[in-house]
Design an enzyme around this catalytic site. Structure first.
Site, PDB file in Angstrom:
ATOM      1  N   CYS A 105       0.847  -1.189   0.000  1.00 30.67           N
ATOM      2  CA  CYS A 105       0.000   0.000   0.000  1.00 30.67           C
ATOM      3  C   CYS A 105       0.885   1.243   0.000  1.00 30.67           C
ATOM      4  O   CYS A 105       1.863   1.295   0.744  1.00 30.67           O
ATOM      5  CB  CYS A 105      -0.894  -0.022   1.243  1.00 30.67           C
ATOM      6  SG  CYS A 105      -1.982   1.395   1.398  1.00 30.67           S
ATOM      7  N   HIS A 147      -9.007  -3.928  -2.442  1.00 29.34           N
ATOM      8  CA  HIS A 147      -8.023  -3.208  -1.615  1.00 29.34           C
ATOM      9  C   HIS A 147      -8.382  -1.718  -1.564  1.00 29.34           C
ATOM     10  O   HIS A 147      -8.422  -1.116  -0.490  1.00 29.34           O
ATOM     11  CB  HIS A 147      -6.618  -3.407  -2.205  1.00 29.34           C
ATOM     12  CG  HIS A 147      -5.541  -2.666  -1.488  1.00 29.34           C
ATOM     13  ND1 HIS A 147      -4.603  -3.290  -0.691  1.00 29.34           N
ATOM     14  CD2 HIS A 147      -5.237  -1.343  -1.430  1.00 29.34           C
ATOM     15  CE1 HIS A 147      -3.780  -2.378  -0.184  1.00 29.34           C
ATOM     16  NE2 HIS A 147      -4.139  -1.181  -0.626  1.00 29.34           N
ATOM     17  N   GLU A 148      -8.666  -1.124  -2.734  1.00 28.89           N
ATOM     18  CA  GLU A 148      -8.998   0.303  -2.778  1.00 28.89           C
ATOM     19  C   GLU A 148     -10.357   0.573  -2.125  1.00 28.89           C
ATOM     20  O   GLU A 148     -10.540   1.586  -1.447  1.00 28.89           O
ATOM     21  CB  GLU A 148      -8.971   0.832  -4.222  1.00 28.89           C
ATOM     22  CG  GLU A 148      -7.610   0.758  -4.894  1.00 28.89           C
ATOM     23  CD  GLU A 148      -6.481   1.367  -4.079  1.00 28.89           C
ATOM     24  OE1 GLU A 148      -6.700   2.360  -3.365  1.00 28.89           O
ATOM     25  OE2 GLU A 148      -5.352   0.835  -4.145  1.00 28.89           O
ATOM     26  N   HIS A 151     -10.191   1.046   1.500  1.00 29.24           N
ATOM     27  CA  HIS A 151      -9.753   2.390   1.900  1.00 29.24           C
ATOM     28  C   HIS A 151     -10.935   3.326   2.140  1.00 29.24           C
ATOM     29  O   HIS A 151     -10.920   4.098   3.093  1.00 29.24           O
ATOM     30  CB  HIS A 151      -8.834   3.013   0.844  1.00 29.24           C
ATOM     31  CG  HIS A 151      -7.398   2.648   0.992  1.00 29.24           C
ATOM     32  ND1 HIS A 151      -6.656   2.948   2.124  1.00 29.24           N
ATOM     33  CD2 HIS A 151      -6.547   2.001   0.152  1.00 29.24           C
ATOM     34  CE1 HIS A 151      -5.414   2.503   1.964  1.00 29.24           C
ATOM     35  NE2 HIS A 151      -5.326   1.926   0.783  1.00 29.24           N
TER      36      HIS A 151
END
Length: 196
Positions: A105, A147-148, A151
């Protein structure tokens, strides 16, 4: 304009982000800055909270993964040129086998760990023109999107590690938040002592 990437430990990375209304001021400018920032840092994805903006926005370009010789030519084709903006995204479904992949990341430089995620996702979102989409992705594309997406939900990949792994990484994560790390892109460190 290249924006500083927010480092681990900043509270903005823990916020569940707000939806973006149509006609949001300077959205185009923010997107341009995020693309430039992501490419400058050699990333394949970047979420708005990573540049200090707690909005439900992230972008993905998996083209760098297309060079991986271990992938089939179909997978390489799929990854090459996959470039999208996701606004107000919502993962509708995650299915399939869980598989481990070594993730990193931009907000947590020099830390890479195997993270297990489901293989296939269905996600609804609007693009930069506020056109609605509902799509299903699998493999590495699904992985980058997950993954994004985490966030914008205030979740980091390190949250998905075992308690033992988290304890082993604690010192390194603290050093990142204090700026005790070398990176070749602009960063903002939440716990950096002034005058360093």
């Amino acid at each position: 304009m290249i924006l500083p990437i927010v480092a681990y430990g900043d509270p903005v990375l823990r916020k569940k982000c707000k939806e973006i209304p149509k006609g949001y001021p300077k959205l185009e400018e923010l997107l341009e800055g995020m693309w430039e920032t992501m490419y400058n840092a050699k990333g394949v994805g970047l979420a708005a909270p990573q540049v200090g903006v707690p909005l439900r926005l992230f972008l993905v370009d998996t083209t760098p993964f297309a060079d991986d010789e271990e992938l089939s030519s179909d997978e390489q084709k799929q990854l090459n040129g996959f470039k999208k903006v996701f606004i107000n995204a919502k993962i509708e479904e995650e299915v399939g086998e869980e598989w481990a992949f070594n993730e990193g990341c931009l907000s947590i430089p020099d830390v890479r760990e195997d993270v297990k995620r489901k293989d296939t996702i269905t996600i609804s979102y609007v693009d930069e023109n506020f056109k609605a989409h509902k799509e299903t992705f699998d493999g590495l594309i699904a992985r980058v999107v997950q993954h994004e997406y985490d966030h914008i939900e205030g979740i980091l990949f390190t949250d998905k590690l075992s308690p033992l792994k988290k304890r082993m990484l604690k010192g390194r994560l603290n050093n990142i938040s204090k700026g005790k790390i070398h990176v070749d892109y602009r960063m903002r460190f939440p716990n950096m002592k002034k005058g360093r």
